[in-house]
Design a protein around this motif. Structure first.
Motif, PDB file in Angstrom:
ATOM      1  N   ILE A 137       0.835  -1.204   0.000  1.00 32.64           N
ATOM      2  CA  ILE A 137       0.000   0.000   0.000  1.00 32.64           C
ATOM      3  C   ILE A 137       0.870   1.255   0.000  1.00 32.64           C
ATOM      4  O   ILE A 137       0.643   2.189  -0.784  1.00 32.64           O
ATOM      5  CB  ILE A 137      -0.943  -0.003   1.213  1.00 32.64           C
ATOM      6  N   ALA A 138       1.866   1.281   0.869  1.00 34.58           N
ATOM      7  CA  ALA A 138       2.715   2.466   0.997  1.00 34.58           C
ATOM      8  C   ALA A 138       3.519   2.723  -0.272  1.00 34.58           C
ATOM      9  O   ALA A 138       3.726   3.874  -0.664  1.00 34.58           O
ATOM     10  CB  ALA A 138       3.645   2.303   2.199  1.00 34.58           C
ATOM     11  N   VAL A 139       3.972   1.657  -0.932  1.00 34.20           N
ATOM     12  CA  VAL A 139       4.711   1.822  -2.184  1.00 34.20           C
ATOM     13  C   VAL A 139       3.780   2.317  -3.279  1.00 34.20           C
ATOM     14  O   VAL A 139       4.103   3.253  -4.023  1.00 34.20           O
ATOM     15  CB  VAL A 139       5.392   0.497  -2.605  1.00 34.20           C
ATOM     16  N   GLN A 140       2.588   1.693  -3.400  1.00 34.74           N
ATOM     17  CA  GLN A 140       1.643   2.112  -4.424  1.00 34.74           C
ATOM     18  C   GLN A 140       1.186   3.552  -4.220  1.00 34.74           C
ATOM     19  O   GLN A 140       0.922   4.273  -5.187  1.00 34.74           O
ATOM     20  CB  GLN A 140       0.434   1.173  -4.446  1.00 34.74           C
ATOM     21  N   ALA A 141       1.088   3.970  -2.956  1.00 31.66           N
ATOM     22  CA  ALA A 141       0.677   5.340  -2.653  1.00 31.66           C
ATOM     23  C   ALA A 141       1.841   6.319  -2.716  1.00 31.66           C
ATOM     24  O   ALA A 141       1.649   7.518  -2.535  1.00 31.66           O
ATOM     25  CB  ALA A 141       0.046   5.396  -1.264  1.00 31.66           C
ATOM     26  N   GLN A 142       3.042   5.812  -2.947  1.00 31.00           N
ATOM     27  CA  GLN A 142       4.257   6.620  -3.023  1.00 31.00           C
ATOM     28  C   GLN A 142       4.575   7.312  -1.693  1.00 31.00           C
ATOM     29  O   GLN A 142       5.139   8.402  -1.660  1.00 31.00           O
ATOM     30  CB  GLN A 142       4.161   7.644  -4.158  1.00 31.00           C
ATOM     31  N   LEU A 143       4.207   6.622  -0.598  1.00 26.65           N
ATOM     32  CA  LEU A 143       4.647   7.079   0.722  1.00 26.65           C
ATOM     33  C   LEU A 143       6.095   6.671   0.958  1.00 26.65           C
ATOM     34  O   LEU A 143       6.820   7.344   1.696  1.00 26.65           O
ATOM     35  CB  LEU A 143       3.759   6.472   1.812  1.00 26.65           C
ATOM     36  N   GLN A 152      -8.723   5.982  -4.803  1.00 18.59           N
ATOM     37  CA  GLN A 152      -9.456   6.424  -5.981  1.00 18.59           C
ATOM     38  C   GLN A 152      -8.995   5.671  -7.223  1.00 18.59           C
ATOM     39  O   GLN A 152      -9.814   5.246  -8.044  1.00 18.59           O
ATOM     40  CB  GLN A 152      -9.270   7.927  -6.194  1.00 18.59           C
ATOM     41  N   SER A 153      -7.694   5.466  -7.368  1.00 25.72           N
ATOM     42  CA  SER A 153      -7.185   4.775  -8.547  1.00 25.72           C
ATOM     43  C   SER A 153      -7.608   3.311  -8.570  1.00 25.72           C
ATOM     44  O   SER A 153      -7.806   2.731  -9.641  1.00 25.72           O
ATOM     45  CB  SER A 153      -5.658   4.870  -8.595  1.00 25.72           C
ATOM     46  N   LEU A 154      -7.777   2.708  -7.399  1.00 28.38           N
ATOM     47  CA  LEU A 154      -8.158   1.302  -7.329  1.00 28.38           C
ATOM     48  C   LEU A 154      -9.653   1.091  -7.539  1.00 28.38           C
ATOM     49  O   LEU A 154     -10.068   0.102  -8.145  1.00 28.38           O
ATOM     50  CB  LEU A 154      -7.747   0.717  -5.968  1.00 28.38           C
ATOM     51  N   SER A 155     -10.462   2.004  -7.032  1.00 29.92           N
ATOM     52  CA  SER A 155     -11.916   1.812  -7.086  1.00 29.92           C
ATOM     53  C   SER A 155     -12.594   2.593  -8.191  1.00 29.92           C
ATOM     54  O   SER A 155     -13.714   2.260  -8.591  1.00 29.92           O
ATOM     55  CB  SER A 155     -12.549   2.209  -5.749  1.00 29.92           C
ATOM     56  N   GLY A 156     -11.956   3.659  -8.667  1.00 30.92           N
ATOM     57  CA  GLY A 156     -12.593   4.505  -9.662  1.00 30.92           C
ATOM     58  C   GLY A 156     -13.564   5.504  -9.080  1.00 30.92           C
ATOM     59  O   GLY A 156     -14.211   6.248  -9.818  1.00 30.92           O
ATOM     60  N   PRO A 199     -19.823  -3.157  -3.762  1.00 26.64           N
ATOM     61  CA  PRO A 199     -18.935  -4.211  -3.261  1.00 26.64           C
ATOM     62  C   PRO A 199     -17.696  -4.403  -4.128  1.00 26.64           C
ATOM     63  O   PRO A 199     -16.576  -4.540  -3.613  1.00 26.64           O
ATOM     64  CB  PRO A 199     -19.828  -5.454  -3.273  1.00 26.64           C
ATOM     65  N   VAL A 200     -17.854  -4.407  -5.454  1.00 27.09           N
ATOM     66  CA  VAL A 200     -16.706  -4.587  -6.343  1.00 27.09           C
ATOM     67  C   VAL A 200     -15.703  -3.447  -6.172  1.00 27.09           C
ATOM     68  O   VAL A 200     -14.489  -3.672  -6.085  1.00 27.09           O
ATOM     69  CB  VAL A 200     -17.160  -4.693  -7.810  1.00 27.09           C
ATOM     70  N   GLU A 201     -16.193  -2.221  -6.099  1.00 24.38           N
ATOM     71  CA  GLU A 201     -15.305  -1.071  -5.933  1.00 24.38           C
ATOM     72  C   GLU A 201     -14.559  -1.129  -4.611  1.00 24.38           C
ATOM     73  O   GLU A 201     -13.367  -0.798  -4.542  1.00 24.38           O
ATOM     74  CB  GLU A 201     -16.108   0.218  -6.044  1.00 24.38           C
ATOM     75  N   ALA A 202     -15.243  -1.559  -3.557  1.00 22.05           N
ATOM     76  CA  ALA A 202     -14.601  -1.673  -2.252  1.00 22.05           C
ATOM     77  C   ALA A 202     -13.556  -2.784  -2.239  1.00 22.05           C
ATOM     78  O   ALA A 202     -12.444  -2.609  -1.725  1.00 22.05           O
ATOM     79  CB  ALA A 202     -15.647  -1.933  -1.174  1.00 22.05           C
ATOM     80  N   TYR A 203     -13.908  -3.914  -2.825  1.00 21.49           N
ATOM     81  CA  TYR A 203     -12.979  -5.040  -2.785  1.00 21.49           C
ATOM     82  C   TYR A 203     -11.809  -4.869  -3.738  1.00 21.49           C
ATOM     83  O   TYR A 203     -10.750  -5.470  -3.541  1.00 21.49           O
ATOM     84  CB  TYR A 203     -13.724  -6.355  -3.018  1.00 21.49           C
ATOM     85  N   PRO A 215      -7.359  -3.053  -9.323  1.00 24.87           N
ATOM     86  CA  PRO A 215      -8.576  -2.552  -9.971  1.00 24.87           C
ATOM     87  C   PRO A 215      -9.172  -3.595 -10.905  1.00 24.87           C
ATOM     88  O   PRO A 215      -8.452  -4.388 -11.515  1.00 24.87           O
ATOM     89  CB  PRO A 215      -8.079  -1.335 -10.759  1.00 24.87           C
ATOM     90  N   GLY A 216     -10.494  -3.634 -10.967  1.00 28.12           N
ATOM     91  CA  GLY A 216     -11.181  -4.519 -11.895  1.00 28.12           C
ATOM     92  C   GLY A 216     -11.196  -5.978 -11.499  1.00 28.12           C
ATOM     93  O   GLY A 216     -11.306  -6.852 -12.353  1.00 28.12           O
ATOM     94  N   SER A 217     -11.132  -6.283 -10.197  1.00 30.85           N
ATOM     95  CA  SER A 217     -11.080  -7.683  -9.771  1.00 30.85           C
ATOM     96  C   SER A 217     -12.428  -8.386  -9.936  1.00 30.85           C
ATOM     97  O   SER A 217     -12.483  -9.519 -10.395  1.00 30.85           O
ATOM     98  CB  SER A 217     -10.629  -7.788  -8.316  1.00 30.85           C
ATOM     99  N   SER A 218     -13.513  -7.718  -9.545  1.00 29.52           N
ATOM    100  CA  SER A 218     -14.877  -8.256  -9.722  1.00 29.52           C
ATOM    101  C   SER A 218     -15.086  -9.614  -9.067  1.00 29.52           C
ATOM    102  O   SER A 218     -15.874 -10.428  -9.545  1.00 29.52           O
ATOM    103  CB  SER A 218     -15.235  -8.339 -11.218  1.00 29.52           C
TER     104      SER A 218
END
Length: 318
Positions: A167-173, A255-259, A288-292, A299-302
């Protein structure tokens, strides 16, 4: 990241030794039984021993199950932070397997990582303890409501270690090669809590209009309200200690993960932003899809049966 020294000195004071018996002392051992009684009074099912049917529509049961799985994540996060202990067998087993679509006795899986946070600020510790007790109460009530439907899904394997560095890497923390542990200190704990709390509120609030049972809709509305208090507290604490930059990055990642549009604790003008609200000053919602997609960090796991990643290294269908 955030400098812990930025916390106001008047709030950084000696605190009492941690209460490792939080779960027992909170009087939560009987919550499950009490929840079943409340469930019956609300018309959400039956509390009779060995009941295998319920009046809850199956679409509503599906929403209950997905909220339960989310609560497995959040309850473990706060319980670990507050007590150093994850959920026990009585709170993780189930009678339904998504993978085999069968009813039986299925033990809950393990939690990877996590530890008690070495809090230095009294108010931070008190909030962690309080939210941990609330999350456990929510989880036990949900399990009591779902159990009679024979759809009580056991806890999947939950990662509370490597996922946070991802998470921290993807968020560029942080940059690749560095690590992030939200249990290492109280400031890191608040950042981890922030990532989860707005997600929980947005999903549960978004589920309300999809429910068929009026009493269950009322419960979900109250549940999203309780989680909103948790989220508001976390946002306020982070705003007070100057956490706008890291929080904005975590919001951008969600936002990038859920849209779904996501906002941090500061407006573009640099003033405090109370919550992630839409044009009508209402809570932004997620399906539910956006949250998961956020929980999977994909993104787009469905919900594909083979999907793994994020907080679920073995998926949620195992």
């Amino acid at each position: 990241m955030i400098d812990p020294a930025a916390v106001n000195d008047s709030e950084t004071r000696p605190i009492q030794p941690r209460r490792r018996s939080l779960l027992r002392d909170a009087g939560l051992a009987a919550v499950g039984a009490a929840a079943v009684g409340g469930m019956t009074a609300a018309g959400l099912g039956t509390a009779s021993a060995g009941a295998t049917t319920s009046s809850i529509p199956m679409n509503d049961v599906s929403q209950l199950v997905f909220v339960l799985i989310l609560k497995y994540v959040t309850a473990n996060y706060y319980l670990l932070a507050a007590t150093g202990q994850s959920l026990g067998p009585d709170d993780t087993s189930g009678n339904f397997s998504f993978y085999t679509n069968t009813v039986g006795n299925f033990p809950g899986k393990t939690v990877i990582g996590g530890a008690a946070v070495p809090f230095k600020t009294a108010i931070f510790q008190q909030y962690a303890d309080n939210i941990a007790a609330d999350e456990l109460t929510h989880l036990r009530y949900l399990r009591a409501v779902i159990a009679p439907t024979n759809n009580l899904y056991p806890m999947p394997v939950i990662d509370m270690a490597a996922v946070w560095t991802t998470i921290a890497v993807q968020a560029q923390l942080i940059v690749p090669g560095q690590t992030f542990n939200p249990f290492a200190d109280e400031i890191s704990f608040l950042l981890g809590a922030y990532f989860l709390e707005d997600l929980s509120v947005s999903y549960i609030c978004g589920a309300v209009p999809t429910l068929s049972d009026a009493s269950l809709s009322e419960y979900f509305g109250a549940l999203s309200g309780a989680d909103a208090y948790h989220a508001g507290t976390i946002r306020t604490l982070l705003a007070r200690i100057g956490g706008g930059g890291p929080v904005a990055k975590l919001s951008a990642l969600r936002q990038s993960l859920s849209g779904v549009v996501d906002t941090g604790i500061l407006t573009p003008a640099g003033t405090v932003n109370i919550g992630p609200f839409g044009p009508q000053a209402l809570m932004l919602t997620r399906t539910p899809v956006e949250a998961y997609n956020i929980l999977y960090l994909t993104p787009g796991s469905s919900f594909p049966a083979g999907q793994t990643g994020g907080f679920f290294p073995a998926g949620i269908y195992s």
